[in-house]
Design a protein around this motif. Structure first.
Motif, PDB file in Angstrom:
ATOM      1  N   GLY A  91      13.061  47.543  79.401  1.00  0.00           N
ATOM      2  CA  GLY A  91      13.981  46.452  79.691  1.00  0.00           C
ATOM      3  C   GLY A  91      14.717  46.015  78.443  1.00  0.00           C
ATOM      4  N   ASP A  92      15.867  45.411  78.641  1.00  0.00           N
ATOM      5  CA  ASP A  92      16.695  44.993  77.510  1.00  0.00           C
ATOM      6  C   ASP A  92      16.149  43.754  76.790  1.00  0.00           C
ATOM      7  OD1 ASP A  92      17.355  43.077  79.402  1.00  0.00           O
ATOM      8  OD2 ASP A  92      19.465  43.626  79.517  1.00  0.00           O
ATOM      9  N   PHE A  93      15.031  43.228  77.233  1.00  0.00           N
ATOM     10  CA  PHE A  93      14.379  42.111  76.555  1.00  0.00           C
ATOM     11  C   PHE A  93      13.116  42.598  75.848  1.00  0.00           C
ATOM     12  CE2 PHE A  93      15.156  37.656  76.246  1.00  0.00           C
ATOM     13  CZ  PHE A  93      13.945  37.043  75.956  1.00  0.00           C
ATOM     14  N   GLY A  94      12.940  43.931  75.794  1.00  0.00           N
ATOM     15  CA  GLY A  94      11.816  44.526  75.082  1.00  0.00           C
ATOM     16  C   GLY A  94      10.588  44.820  75.914  1.00  0.00           C
ATOM     17  N   GLU A  95      10.638  44.554  77.211  1.00  0.00           N
ATOM     18  CA  GLU A  95       9.479  44.807  78.060  1.00  0.00           C
ATOM     19  C   GLU A  95       9.420  46.275  78.473  1.00  0.00           C
ATOM     20  OE1 GLU A  95      10.183  40.449  79.886  1.00  0.00           O
ATOM     21  OE2 GLU A  95      11.590  42.092  79.846  1.00  0.00           O
ATOM     22  N   LEU A  96       8.202  46.759  78.708  1.00  0.00           N
ATOM     23  CA  LEU A  96       7.984  48.112  79.197  1.00  0.00           C
ATOM     24  C   LEU A  96       7.228  48.038  80.516  1.00  0.00           C
ATOM     25  CD1 LEU A  96       6.845  49.933  75.940  1.00  0.00           C
ATOM     26  CD2 LEU A  96       9.071  50.094  77.064  1.00  0.00           C
ATOM     27  N   LEU A  97       7.816  48.588  81.573  1.00  0.00           N
ATOM     28  CA  LEU A  97       7.185  48.646  82.889  1.00  0.00           C
ATOM     29  C   LEU A  97       6.740  50.082  83.110  1.00  0.00           C
ATOM     30  CD1 LEU A  97       6.522  47.486  85.723  1.00  0.00           C
ATOM     31  CD2 LEU A  97       8.869  48.108  86.386  1.00  0.00           C
ATOM     32  N   THR A  98       5.428  50.287  83.271  1.00  0.00           N
ATOM     33  CA  THR A  98       4.892  51.633  83.476  1.00  0.00           C
ATOM     34  C   THR A  98       4.305  51.731  84.869  1.00  0.00           C
ATOM     35  OG1 THR A  98       4.420  51.857  81.122  1.00  0.00           O
ATOM     36  CG2 THR A  98       3.296  53.378  82.610  1.00  0.00           C
ATOM     37  N   ILE A  99       4.738  52.758  85.591  1.00  0.00           N
ATOM     38  CA  ILE A  99       4.275  53.026  86.944  1.00  0.00           C
ATOM     39  C   ILE A  99       3.399  54.269  86.893  1.00  0.00           C
ATOM     40  CG2 ILE A  99       4.991  53.551  89.316  1.00  0.00           C
ATOM     41  CD1 ILE A  99       6.056  50.834  88.333  1.00  0.00           C
ATOM     42  N   GLU A 100       2.158  54.156  87.383  1.00  0.00           N
ATOM     43  CA  GLU A 100       1.238  55.294  87.404  1.00  0.00           C
ATOM     44  C   GLU A 100       1.397  56.055  88.720  1.00  0.00           C
ATOM     45  OE1 GLU A 100      -3.235  55.346  86.132  1.00  0.00           O
ATOM     46  OE2 GLU A 100      -3.104  54.744  88.234  1.00  0.00           O
ATOM     47  N   HIS A 101       1.456  57.388  88.627  1.00  0.00           N
ATOM     48  CA  HIS A 101       1.574  58.227  89.826  1.00  0.00           C
ATOM     49  C   HIS A 101       0.932  59.575  89.585  1.00  0.00           C
ATOM     50  CE1 HIS A 101       4.854  60.133  87.620  1.00  0.00           C
ATOM     51  NE2 HIS A 101       5.410  58.947  87.488  1.00  0.00           N
ATOM     52  N   LYS A 102       0.892  60.420  90.595  1.00  0.00           N
ATOM     53  CA  LYS A 102       0.346  61.764  90.446  1.00  0.00           C
ATOM     54  C   LYS A 102       1.294  62.617  89.608  1.00  0.00           C
ATOM     55  CE  LYS A 102      -2.033  61.575  94.840  1.00  0.00           C
ATOM     56  NZ  LYS A 102      -2.018  61.994  96.235  1.00  0.00           N
TER      57      LYS A 102
END
Length: 136
Positions: A91-102
């Protein structure tokens, strides 16, 4: 000509799948790197909705206790076509969103519920929200 070359070179970083990501986070973890006693977990009730790489205005207007992220724009960090066990959005505010999948599920297109983490950091603390996201 140089600008066109740079645009083509950076194009994979700008691409974002035409998807909706609806996230709900119910657990918060803070690591305090200077004062370890301040490290710990807390229950939260926060959400985030991203449509085609942009946080919905309704999410951004939420009170900070309910809003999971401050970023308005998101990009996928993994190179297109790579088969991975997780997909990470910055994200442009420095956040990292991680999605776990196969493994490789990301190359077919994500669809359904997935475990997720949202990370932000400061100099002396690292914050992680844990939950799940519905991707359509």
């Amino acid at each position: 000509m140089r600008n066109i070359f740079l645009a083509i070179l950076l194009l994979p970083c700008w691409s974002f799948a035409a998807e909706t990501i609806n996230c709900y986070f119910d657990k918060f973890h803070q690591v305090n790197h200077e004062v370890p006693e301040m490290t710990g977990y807390a229950a939260i009730d926060q959400s985030l909705e991203i449509v085609v790489g942009k946080t919905l205005e309704e999410t951004l207007k939420l009170d900070g206790k309910k809003r999971a992220a401050n970023s308005a724009n998101w990009v996928i960090l993994e190179p297109k076509g790579w088969e991975t066990y997780s997909t990470t959005y910055a994200g442009d505010f420095g956040e990292l969103l991680t999605i776990e999948h196969k493994l490789g599920e990301n190359s077919k297109g994500l669809n359904g519920w997935y475990k997720a983490s949202l990370i932000s950091s400061k100099i002396i603390t690292t914050h992680t929200s844990l939950g799940k996201c519905l991707i359509k």
